[in-house]
Design an enzyme around this catalytic site. Structure first.
Site, mmCIF file in Angstrom:
data_model
loop_
_atom_site.group_PDB
_atom_site.id
_atom_site.type_symbol
_atom_site.label_atom_id
_atom_site.label_comp_id
_atom_site.label_asym_id
_atom_site.label_seq_id
_atom_site.Cartn_x
_atom_site.Cartn_y
_atom_site.Cartn_z
ATOM 1 N N ASP A 1 -70.029 -28.891 -13.409
ATOM 2 C CA ASP A 1 -70.992 -29.305 -14.432
ATOM 3 C C ASP A 1 -72.290 -28.507 -14.356
ATOM 4 O O ASP A 1 -73.105 -28.568 -15.286
ATOM 5 C CB ASP A 1 -71.325 -30.800 -14.286
ATOM 6 C CG ASP A 1 -70.131 -31.694 -14.580
ATOM 7 O OD1 ASP A 1 -69.301 -31.302 -15.417
ATOM 8 O OD2 ASP A 1 -70.028 -32.774 -13.969
ATOM 9 N N ASP B 1 -70.199 -35.850 -19.147
ATOM 10 C CA ASP B 1 -68.951 -35.532 -18.456
ATOM 11 C C ASP B 1 -68.216 -36.867 -18.295
ATOM 12 O O ASP B 1 -68.838 -37.937 -18.378
ATOM 13 C CB ASP B 1 -69.279 -34.907 -17.094
ATOM 14 C CG ASP B 1 -68.049 -34.735 -16.225
ATOM 15 O OD1 ASP B 1 -67.052 -34.176 -16.726
ATOM 16 O OD2 ASP B 1 -68.076 -35.177 -15.061
ATOM 17 N N ASP C 1 -72.104 -34.626 -12.941
ATOM 18 C CA ASP C 1 -72.245 -34.863 -11.498
ATOM 19 C C ASP C 1 -71.506 -33.864 -10.616
ATOM 20 O O ASP C 1 -71.707 -33.844 -9.403
ATOM 21 C CB ASP C 1 -71.734 -36.270 -11.156
ATOM 22 C CG ASP C 1 -70.217 -36.365 -11.244
ATOM 23 O OD1 ASP C 1 -69.648 -35.783 -12.195
ATOM 24 O OD2 ASP C 1 -69.597 -36.991 -10.365
#
Length: 346
Positions: free
Chosen positions: A231, A33, A227
């Site tokens: 996600d 990410d 995080d």
């Protein structure tokens, strides 16, 4: 398993179960990410296009209750400029695009250009937005009644460890991918800075897990590093989910590996110690099998005719030595060399 997980915990890497160790050995692709994972996650407002006070007033009024890092940056900037938010009604979040609400009898919109898909955005505004994006800045559009009144540019920089961590992963033959909902230009600029192999930009939060599945269907064994709340599905879908310890509780719960420190070198450590632990398990099983294939027939007296046999005492001693050798082999994991640590003994 006990030695491997204990060593990893000392390095700030929490491995939740043995199944994760087995899956890590097959990983060939690591997907990251962007915000809060590759980048620091504390973006700052760098530019405002349009009437600064008016643009910030509208934006902070809609974003003041949001916990998104970009919203936090806008609210912080408004406070620095001593601009107070105005009460809004009928607030609504539009997934992957932005937010809208009634602002002083007008419909206010704050978000990406997707939020203004049905609006006429002036050439000047488009040029400004493109220039800011080319500078690796995320552009937030601010509008009233579908008319864009200004832009807010926000920038988040990569973590100091990001470039080194990605270089280490590449040395191990792993493909690196960045998955983000941000604009393609911004994503490419960040990706270029840290050396990412592939960039998948403009992804809606609900589509992150689908992109992981696409990579898996193409034959890749995928580890995903994230995080945030959005996600969590991707962390669960990936073959191995690696959650940043500074992230949300739901992300940490979804990951099979948790990095206590908010440092991307932890990804390298996690993969290295997992592989070394699983390889040590296989080594122990191999030598145990050989040891028993030789020792048991001798202890059973199958070769007594040629004078090759063991007394019960010696057989018991040999069995004890077998256990001691396995324990010793496992304890050698404490001396294993892991990238990013001070331990240098092989």
């Amino acid at each position: 398993l006990m030695v491997g997980t204990a060593k990893s915990a000392k390095m700030g890497v929490l491995i939740k179960n043995g199944e994760v160790l087995e899956k890590v050995t097959d990983i060939d692709t690591v997907v990251f990410d962007k915000t809060g994972t590759i980048t620091i996650g504390k973006p700052k407002v760098t530019d405002i296009v349009g009437d600064s006070k008016r643009v910030l007033t509208v934006a902070t009024s809609l974003e003041e209750s949001s916990e998104h890092p970009l919203a936090t940056a806008i609210v912080k900037k408004a406070k620095e400029e001593k601009i107070a938010p105005v009460k809004v009604d009928n607030f609504a979040a539009i997934e992957g695009k932005g937010v809208k609400a009634n602002f002083n009898d007008h419909t206010a919109l704050v978000g990406s250009n997707k939020l203004f898909a049905n609006s006429n955005i002036s050439r000047e505004i488009q040029d400004e937005a493109e220039q800011l994006q080319n500078e690796a800045k995320t552009v937030i559009y601010v509008g009233l009644d579908q008319q864009v009144i200004g832009l807010i540019a926000i920038q988040d920089v990569p973590k100091p460890s990001a470039k080194a961590a990605i270089a280490e992963l590449k040395k191990r033959g792993l493909k690196t991918v960045m998955l983000t909902g941000d604009n393609k230009n911004v994503a490419q600029a960040i990706g270029k800075q840290v050396g990412i192999d592939q960039i998948i930009a403009g992804v809606l939060p609900t589509d992150k897990a689908d992109n992981i599945k696409k990579l898996q269907k193409a034959g890749n064994k995928v580890a995903f590093v994230g995080d945030g709340i959005n996600d969590a599905p991707a962390l669960s879908t990936a073959d191995v989910g690696i959650a940043m310890g500074a992230g949300t509780d739901i992300a940490i719960e979804s990951g099979g590996i948790v990095l206590v420190q908010n440092d991307l070198m932890g990804v390298v450590k996690a993969l290295d110690i997992s592989k070394k632990t699983f390889n040590r398990i296989k080594l122990n099983l191999f030598w145990t099998l050989i040891y028993n294939l030789i020792g048991i027939p001798i202890a059973a007296g199958l070769f007594a005719g040629i004078g090759l046999q063991l007394s019960p005492e010696l057989a018991g001693l040999a069995m004890a030595f077998s256990s001691v050798s396995v324990l010793t082999s496992s304890l050698l994991l404490n001396k294993a060399k892991i990238a990013g640590t001070s331990t240098q003994t092989a």
